[in-house]
Write an enzyme that holds these catalytic residues in place. Structure first.
Site, short mmCIF file in Angstrom:
data_model
loop_
_atom_site.label_atom_id
_atom_site.label_comp_id
_atom_site.label_asym_id
_atom_site.label_seq_id
_atom_site.Cartn_x
_atom_site.Cartn_y
_atom_site.Cartn_z
N CYS A 1 -48.12 -42.65 -24.73
CA CYS A 1 -46.66 -42.79 -24.78
C CYS A 1 -46.21 -44.03 -24.00
CB CYS A 1 -45.99 -41.51 -24.26
SG CYS A 1 -44.25 -41.39 -24.71
N HIS B 1 -48.17 -37.56 -28.28
CA HIS B 1 -48.69 -36.74 -27.18
C HIS B 1 -49.83 -35.86 -27.68
CE1 HIS B 1 -45.81 -37.42 -23.84
NE2 HIS B 1 -45.07 -37.87 -24.83
N GLU C 1 -51.86 -34.08 -26.10
CA GLU C 1 -52.02 -32.85 -25.33
C GLU C 1 -51.07 -31.73 -25.73
OE1 GLU C 1 -48.30 -34.21 -23.87
OE2 GLU C 1 -50.12 -35.32 -24.34
#
Length: 386
Positions: free
Chosen positions: A279, A363, A365
């Protein structure tokens, strides 16, 4: 200001152009100033509202029903703090419902009050989303007063006078003040988050506003994690002799944060250490490599974004949260575009030819896929092992 408040109005959203949305105030009483963006995710509202990347923003949920699973301590993403270093306000179509989930430890409304998140419910979020799509993310003030007393002219002036996110470094206030170690892994049924003891590699994560699940995903690859402040120098990072370095997500303008971070990132690039950016970390790595970043009109915020990995041909469903993007036309010759958004074609990933360096805009995760992008952490782990 000629807008008349409706009977029972206890919350308002006032845009810089004078547009007023009225409804029911929820969460904390008071007001908050920020940029209004919409998020299309159907789940994960607690993770979204505690993501430091939303700092200085007011978040409108396009999904109408929010609050039904309550909140718990495990799903908080930021390392510390409240709405001062994450989403300032939240907007809902329906008043948040009571919790009905075995993991819930508190009601959503009560949790918002404790964090200082100003909320507004009962408004037409479709109309607000249309404004953002047509005109870009507006500056606005969200306000909640149980007595229904609002100075609309003053709120409009406050929104109009705000300079916005361009040129704003928010990584420093979102970052940790001192280094710390992390050994918590990804959530497992039914134990929760296990401790990762058998770590064979060490990773330094530079914290520009890191999310907990990034650290968990890294730890689950068998890495020993040390998190350091955003202003940590490359010399200080390399003195820890890590096997790899991660540039975390975070809020604000990458060019502003890059004034002090980019020179250090360039040194890390030259060190030969495996390097991964996520990011904001992706955007600042691109700046360090010679590319440019630009402000987007609406940004990307949601958990249903299709992204294609050009190195494998695989399409993954990802979580997005960014208001700036890397200008793909500015990428230097030695940098390859590895990922691209299938919504609008914007850049979502880069890699450096001949070096163990890559980054992604989304993202990996956050797992909306649910595990479509976790391979990126394994890819990074493989670079460290080789």
């Amino acid at each position: 200001m000629t807008t008349e408040l409706l009977p029972g109005c206890t919350g308002v959203l006032v845009l810089a152009d004078g547009t007023v949305f009225q409804g029911v105030g929820v969460g904390a009483a008071g007001s908050a100033l920020g940029e209004v963006v919409f998020n299309t995710a159907m789940t994960g509202y607690q993770e979204i509202l505690t993501d430091p990347s939303y700092m200085s923003q007011i978040l409108a949920f396009t999904f109408p029903h929010v609050g039904n699973v309550g909140v718990n301590v495990e799903d908080i993403e930021q390392m510390g703090g409240g709405s001062d270093t994450s989403a300032r306000g939240a907007i809902f179509r329906d008043v948040p419902t009571d919790p009905a989930n075995w993991r819930s430890q508190n009601s959503f409304d009560g949790w918002m009050k404790s964090r200082g998140v100003v909320g507004l419910a009962g408004v037409d979020t479709r109309a607000l989303t249309q404004i953002i799509r047509d005109k870009g993310a507006p500056h606005a003030v969200i306000a909640h007063d149980p007595e229904g007393r609002f100075d609309l002219e003053a709120l409009t002036a406050q929104a109009r006078d705000w300079t916005g996110l361009v040129g704003l470094d928010l990584a420093k206030p979102a970052s940790t003040l001192q280094a710390f170690d992390w050994d918590e892994g990804l959530w497992e049924w039914p134990e929760g988050h296990p401790r990762v003891d058998a770590a064979d590699k060490s990773v330094v994560v530079i914290d520009y506003g890191v999310k907990r699940n990034i650290l968990r995903a890294l730890a689950s690859t068998g890495a020993r994690i040390t998190v350091v402040p955003a202003t940590t120098t490359a010399e200080e990072v390399l003195a820890r002799n890590p096997d790899g370095v991660v540039l975390s997500n975070g809020p604000g303008d990458p060019a502003a944060t890059g004034e002090y971070a980019v020179p250090e990132i360039r040194k890390l690039v030259d060190s030969g250490k495996p390097l991964m950016g996520i990011c904001l970390g992706h955007q600042m790595l691109a700046l360090a490599l010679g590319a440019k970043t630009v402000k987007m009109d609406q940004g990307h915020h949601g958990a249903n974004h299709p992204v294609k990995d050009l190195t494998t041909g695989k399409v993954e469903i990802v979580s997005m949260n960014h208001g700036f993007t890397v200008d793909r036309d500015s990428l230097p010759e030695a940098v390859t575009e590895t990922h691209v958004s299938l919504f609008d074609g914007t850049n979502c990933g880069i890699a450096v030819a001949g070096k163990p360096i890559f980054s992604v805009q989304h993202h990996p995760e956050a797992s909306p896929g649910p595990a479509d992008s976790l391979y990126l952490f394994e890819r990074f782990a493989g670079m460290m092992r080789s």
